[in-house]
Design a protein around this motif. Structure first.
Motif, PDB file in Angstrom:
ATOM      1  N   LYS A 189      22.059   6.427   5.865  1.00  0.00           N
ATOM      2  CA  LYS A 189      21.771   6.171   4.444  1.00  0.00           C
ATOM      3  C   LYS A 189      20.297   6.422   4.180  1.00  0.00           C
ATOM      4  O   LYS A 189      19.428   5.932   4.894  1.00  0.00           O
ATOM      5  N   GLY A 190      19.996   7.165   3.111  1.00  0.00           N
ATOM      6  CA  GLY A 190      18.616   7.421   2.735  1.00  0.00           C
ATOM      7  C   GLY A 190      18.103   6.360   1.779  1.00  0.00           C
ATOM      8  O   GLY A 190      18.758   6.035   0.780  1.00  0.00           O
ATOM      9  N   VAL A 191      16.926   5.804   2.079  1.00  0.00           N
ATOM     10  CA  VAL A 191      16.301   4.800   1.217  1.00  0.00           C
ATOM     11  C   VAL A 191      14.988   5.372   0.689  1.00  0.00           C
ATOM     12  O   VAL A 191      14.000   5.458   1.418  1.00  0.00           O
ATOM     13  N   PRO A 192      14.948   5.798  -0.573  1.00  0.00           N
ATOM     14  CA  PRO A 192      13.692   6.299  -1.153  1.00  0.00           C
ATOM     15  C   PRO A 192      12.825   5.141  -1.642  1.00  0.00           C
ATOM     16  O   PRO A 192      13.228   4.377  -2.514  1.00  0.00           O
ATOM     17  N   VAL A 193      11.649   5.006  -1.063  1.00  0.00           N
ATOM     18  CA  VAL A 193      10.716   3.953  -1.453  1.00  0.00           C
ATOM     19  C   VAL A 193       9.666   4.573  -2.370  1.00  0.00           C
ATOM     20  O   VAL A 193       8.992   5.543  -1.994  1.00  0.00           O
ATOM     21  N   ARG A 194       9.541   4.044  -3.579  1.00  0.00           N
ATOM     22  CA  ARG A 194       8.633   4.595  -4.577  1.00  0.00           C
ATOM     23  C   ARG A 194       7.193   4.159  -4.296  1.00  0.00           C
ATOM     24  O   ARG A 194       6.936   3.165  -3.619  1.00  0.00           O
ATOM     25  N   GLN A 195       6.257   4.914  -4.862  1.00  0.00           N
ATOM     26  CA  GLN A 195       4.855   4.567  -4.658  1.00  0.00           C
ATOM     27  C   GLN A 195       4.525   3.205  -5.251  1.00  0.00           C
ATOM     28  O   GLN A 195       3.688   2.474  -4.710  1.00  0.00           O
ATOM     29  N   SER A 196       5.186   2.822  -6.331  1.00  0.00           N
ATOM     30  CA  SER A 196       4.932   1.494  -6.911  1.00  0.00           C
ATOM     31  C   SER A 196       5.436   0.396  -5.983  1.00  0.00           C
ATOM     32  O   SER A 196       4.818  -0.676  -5.890  1.00  0.00           O
ATOM     33  N   ASN A 197       6.570   0.618  -5.307  1.00  0.00           N
ATOM     34  CA  ASN A 197       7.066  -0.346  -4.322  1.00  0.00           C
ATOM     35  C   ASN A 197       6.033  -0.569  -3.226  1.00  0.00           C
ATOM     36  O   ASN A 197       5.706  -1.700  -2.859  1.00  0.00           O
ATOM     37  N   LEU A 198       5.511   0.552  -2.693  1.00  0.00           N
ATOM     38  CA  LEU A 198       4.551   0.475  -1.598  1.00  0.00           C
ATOM     39  C   LEU A 198       3.230  -0.137  -2.051  1.00  0.00           C
ATOM     40  O   LEU A 198       2.613  -0.938  -1.326  1.00  0.00           O
ATOM     41  N   ALA A 199       2.784   0.208  -3.256  1.00  0.00           N
ATOM     42  CA  ALA A 199       1.528  -0.350  -3.778  1.00  0.00           C
ATOM     43  C   ALA A 199       1.616  -1.870  -3.899  1.00  0.00           C
ATOM     44  O   ALA A 199       0.651  -2.591  -3.600  1.00  0.00           O
ATOM     45  N   ALA A 200       2.779  -2.369  -4.337  1.00  0.00           N
ATOM     46  CA  ALA A 200       2.954  -3.821  -4.462  1.00  0.00           C
ATOM     47  C   ALA A 200       2.831  -4.497  -3.104  1.00  0.00           C
ATOM     48  O   ALA A 200       2.185  -5.545  -2.969  1.00  0.00           O
ATOM     49  N   TYR A 201       3.440  -3.901  -2.087  1.00  0.00           N
ATOM     50  CA  TYR A 201       3.381  -4.481  -0.741  1.00  0.00           C
ATOM     51  C   TYR A 201       1.963  -4.444  -0.181  1.00  0.00           C
ATOM     52  O   TYR A 201       1.428  -5.465   0.276  1.00  0.00           O
ATOM     53  N   VAL A 202       1.348  -3.267  -0.216  1.00  0.00           N
ATOM     54  CA  VAL A 202       0.029  -3.099   0.402  1.00  0.00           C
ATOM     55  C   VAL A 202      -1.006  -4.001  -0.262  1.00  0.00           C
ATOM     56  O   VAL A 202      -1.813  -4.654   0.418  1.00  0.00           O
ATOM     57  N   GLY A 203      -0.994  -4.059  -1.586  1.00  0.00           N
ATOM     58  CA  GLY A 203      -1.965  -4.886  -2.285  1.00  0.00           C
ATOM     59  C   GLY A 203      -1.851  -6.355  -1.920  1.00  0.00           C
ATOM     60  O   GLY A 203      -2.855  -7.031  -1.661  1.00  0.00           O
ATOM     61  N   TYR A 204      -0.615  -6.847  -1.857  1.00  0.00           N
ATOM     62  CA  TYR A 204      -0.417  -8.265  -1.531  1.00  0.00           C
ATOM     63  C   TYR A 204      -0.827  -8.567  -0.087  1.00  0.00           C
ATOM     64  O   TYR A 204      -1.548  -9.541   0.177  1.00  0.00           O
ATOM     65  N   ILE A 205      -0.393  -7.738   0.836  1.00  0.00           N
ATOM     66  CA  ILE A 205      -0.653  -8.004   2.253  1.00  0.00           C
ATOM     67  C   ILE A 205      -2.140  -7.865   2.585  1.00  0.00           C
ATOM     68  O   ILE A 205      -2.707  -8.687   3.326  1.00  0.00           O
ATOM     69  N   ALA A 206      -2.802  -6.833   2.064  1.00  0.00           N
ATOM     70  CA  ALA A 206      -4.233  -6.651   2.346  1.00  0.00           C
ATOM     71  C   ALA A 206      -5.047  -7.834   1.843  1.00  0.00           C
ATOM     72  O   ALA A 206      -5.999  -8.278   2.504  1.00  0.00           O
ATOM     73  N   ASP A 207      -4.661  -8.370   0.688  1.00  0.00           N
ATOM     74  CA  ASP A 207      -5.349  -9.551   0.156  1.00  0.00           C
ATOM     75  C   ASP A 207      -5.025 -10.792   0.983  1.00  0.00           C
ATOM     76  O   ASP A 207      -5.914 -11.588   1.308  1.00  0.00           O
ATOM     77  N   ARG A 208      -3.778 -10.961   1.332  1.00  0.00           N
ATOM     78  CA  ARG A 208      -3.353 -12.166   2.060  1.00  0.00           C
ATOM     79  C   ARG A 208      -4.088 -12.295   3.389  1.00  0.00           C
ATOM     80  O   ARG A 208      -4.509 -13.388   3.777  1.00  0.00           O
ATOM     81  N   TYR A 209      -4.234 -11.180   4.085  1.00  0.00           N
ATOM     82  CA  TYR A 209      -4.837 -11.232   5.419  1.00  0.00           C
ATOM     83  C   TYR A 209      -6.324 -10.893   5.428  1.00  0.00           C
ATOM     84  O   TYR A 209      -6.930 -10.823   6.499  1.00  0.00           O
ATOM     85  N   GLY A 210      -6.899 -10.686   4.252  1.00  0.00           N
ATOM     86  CA  GLY A 210      -8.335 -10.456   4.166  1.00  0.00           C
ATOM     87  C   GLY A 210      -8.814  -9.296   5.018  1.00  0.00           C
ATOM     88  O   GLY A 210      -9.843  -9.399   5.707  1.00  0.00           O
ATOM     89  N   VAL A 211      -8.111  -8.187   4.953  1.00  0.00           N
ATOM     90  CA  VAL A 211      -8.437  -7.023   5.785  1.00  0.00           C
ATOM     91  C   VAL A 211      -9.795  -6.448   5.381  1.00  0.00           C
ATOM     92  O   VAL A 211     -10.113  -6.334   4.190  1.00  0.00           O
ATOM     93  N   THR A 212     -10.611  -6.079   6.398  1.00  0.00           N
ATOM     94  CA  THR A 212     -11.916  -5.450   6.147  1.00  0.00           C
ATOM     95  C   THR A 212     -12.072  -4.233   7.045  1.00  0.00           C
ATOM     96  O   THR A 212     -11.250  -3.982   7.937  1.00  0.00           O
TER      97      THR A 212
END
Length: 535
Positions: A189-212
């Motif tokens: 099964k193909g799962v197309p992940v949109r750029q908005s889906n990925l942006a939501a994940y990356v933004g939340y996780i980078a903030d949560r873990y205080g990545v530098t």
């Protein structure tokens, strides 16, 4: 905590990091360090070349590469060209790769030199004329002459250009990547992940873990496994460095962690078990780690505690999420003083939804159940994808509205959970025939489809076995009416079309498979037969 949604696609973070800390290391791979500027330069050339070979109407480009500079630059270049990438794992059987290419339909393929032999196996069978871009290859004359129907672009012939955000058009939400998971009908099964889906994940996780930019991320996942997307884009969002682990270190990574001062770790939980058996989880073994994430299969509470003791300066979080919800969508932070008591049957909770995402536990009629009751987990929010690639029937089945939740669309995970009074989710298992093996999602009906093809028997069954402490270690197959001498040929066919983690470890032949009162294969009886075998 306020949720900051990134503006633009997944390249925005990489481009901002390049502008801000361009000379800092972005990638360590094959023993070499590459700066943001160097990686971006190669990615820009790949993007410019793709624009010349693939029309804007084609949304996808395939990537056949593995733990190489081309692999990572290829991801960035494909996105920079405004396309979504389709990762092809060179370790998969040729027939499997061809099926993915047929289903995805890309007209361009970016190939790393490490996958040249796999390319040569694919070329005679590619479903359409394809442009082959090989950034780190030059001598392809003999291959080109043998396959004149395809266009070949070697490194020195690539166009030059800068890397830009391929999602800049307002209102446009292109596919970031298309991953194929195990399917119950015999087709992935193909799962197309949109750029908005990925942006939501990356933004939340980078903030949560205080990545530098001081962080050093591990990268152990295959690109066809969506957890690799976390490694790349959370790292590059904040100017950190990604450390691609050589294959021989993936299941025994202690020395790699220490030698490179890794600060952010991410793996499947089964890695902990392997390291524990090898005596690698000594207290204080990994002092440089400040964050440790686990996802892809149940995390045993004793493994969480063992890792916490080995990485005393690190938080330990258990993440949960199917590919359809973009990498992960719930989290639970391990607390040595309280978490063991909260772990049901020795399994660490999967916790609560990320801020901005939603969970709902439902019964068979899709109605919400009360706290403390078991039910199927459904997911909704900006990370949840819109459906399956060219598969409206499966989309209608899995992406639904709930009777008591209005018009909001929810994804049915098929996972059995219980939500306690505090809103903490406990993972209890599956409600169907899907299992996790070495972190990979496996639909047992897909294995059975292949067994029927190979054995010409309609009575077949695939069971996850052995299962130790809630984790499936492999698959055992049952075939009715065959002979022991046929096992080799059946397994050979399975290896030709299935990933190695889906190939049964053994074939058991029975005159007839046992049936239950409903006339269906009695899997409980088959499991009892396996339990009776001497270990």
């Amino acid at each position: 905590m306020e949720i900051q949604q990134p503006i633009g696609g997944p390249l925005r973070g990489f481009l901002e990091s390049t502008r801000r800390v361009g000379s800092r290391p972005a990638l360590f791979v094959d023993g070499k360090v590459h700066s943001y500027e160097d990686l971006g330069r190669l990615a820009g050339n790949i993007a410019t070349t793709i624009r010349k070979t693939s029309p804007p109407s084609m949304p996808l480009v395939a990537l056949l590469a593995h733990r190489s500079l081309t692999a990572y630059a290829g991801v960035l270049g494909i996105l920079g060209a405004g396309k979504g990438y389709v990762p092809l794992n060179p370790k998969l059987p040729t027939e499997r790769l061809l099926r993915i290419l047929t289903l995805a339909g890309p007209d361009t393929l970016v190939v790393g030199k490490e996958a040249k032999k796999h390319l040569e196996l694919l070329l005679p069978k590619l479903p359409q004329r394809t442009s082959i871009i090989c950034p780190d290859l030059e001598d392809l004359e003999s291959v080109s002459l043998a396959h004149p129907q395809h266009q070949f672009v070697v490194g020195s012939a690539m166009a030059e250009g800068s890397l830009t955000d391929g999602s800049s058009r307002e209102g446009n939400d292109p596919i970031a990547y298309l991953l194929f998971t195990s399917g119950s009908t015999g087709d992935p099964k193909g799962v197309p992940v949109r750029q908005s889906n990925l942006a939501a994940y990356v933004g939340y996780i980078a903030d949560r873990y205080g990545v530098t930019e001081e962080d050093r991320f591990s990268q152990m996942f295959e690109m066809s496994f969506d957890l690799s997307v976390h490694d790349m884009f959370v790292c590059w969002e904040r100017g950190a460095c990604l450390y691609a682990m050589p294959d021989h270190t993936v299941m025994a990574p202690s020395k790699f962690i220490r030698d490179h001062g890794i600060t952010m770790w991410f793996s499947v939980p089964s890695v902990i078990g392997v390291m524990e058996k090898l005596g690698m989880l000594k207290p204080g073994a990994f002092p440089t780690l400040r964050g440790s994430l686990f996802c892809g299969e149940p995390l045993l509470s004793r493994h969480a505690q063992a890792w916490q003791e080995a990485a005393p300066n690190s938080f330990v979080e258990n993440l949960y999420g199917p590919t359809e919800a973009t990498i992960a969508i719930t989290h639970y932070r391990w607390t040595p003083a309280t978490s063991p008591a909260l772990s049901k049957a020795g399994i660490t909770p999967i916790g609560q939804a990320f801020l901005g995402q939603a969970t709902c536990v439902v019964d068979a009629e899709l109605r919400s159940v009360a706290a403390g009751e078991n039910g199927e987990l459904c997911l909704s929010g900006s990370q949840v994808t819109q459906g399956y690639w060219n598969n409206p029937e499966q989309t209608r089945k899995q992406f639904v509205t709930l009777p008591d939740r209005g018009d909001q669309v929810w994804y049915r995970t098929g996972d059995l959970v219980m939500e306690d009074q505090d809103g903490c989710l406990q993972y209890l298992g599956r409600i169907d025939h899907q299992v996790k093996i070495r972190g990979h999602r496996v639909e047992l009906p897909e294995v059975e489809f292949t067994l029927r093809e190979a054995s010409r028997s309609q009575q077949v069954a695939a069971l996850a076995w052995p299962v130790k402490e809630g984790l499936a270690e492999g698959i055992v197959a049952f075939v009715a009416g065959g002979a022991e001498g046929e096992a080799g040929a059946i397994l050979q066919h399975c290896r030709r079309v299935l990933p190695d983690y889906m190939v049964p470890s053994q074939i058991r032949f029975l005159e007839h498979l046992p049936l239950n009162v409903h006339g269906k294969t009695d899997r409980l009886k088959l499991r009892e037969l396996l339990k009776e075998e001497p270990r």
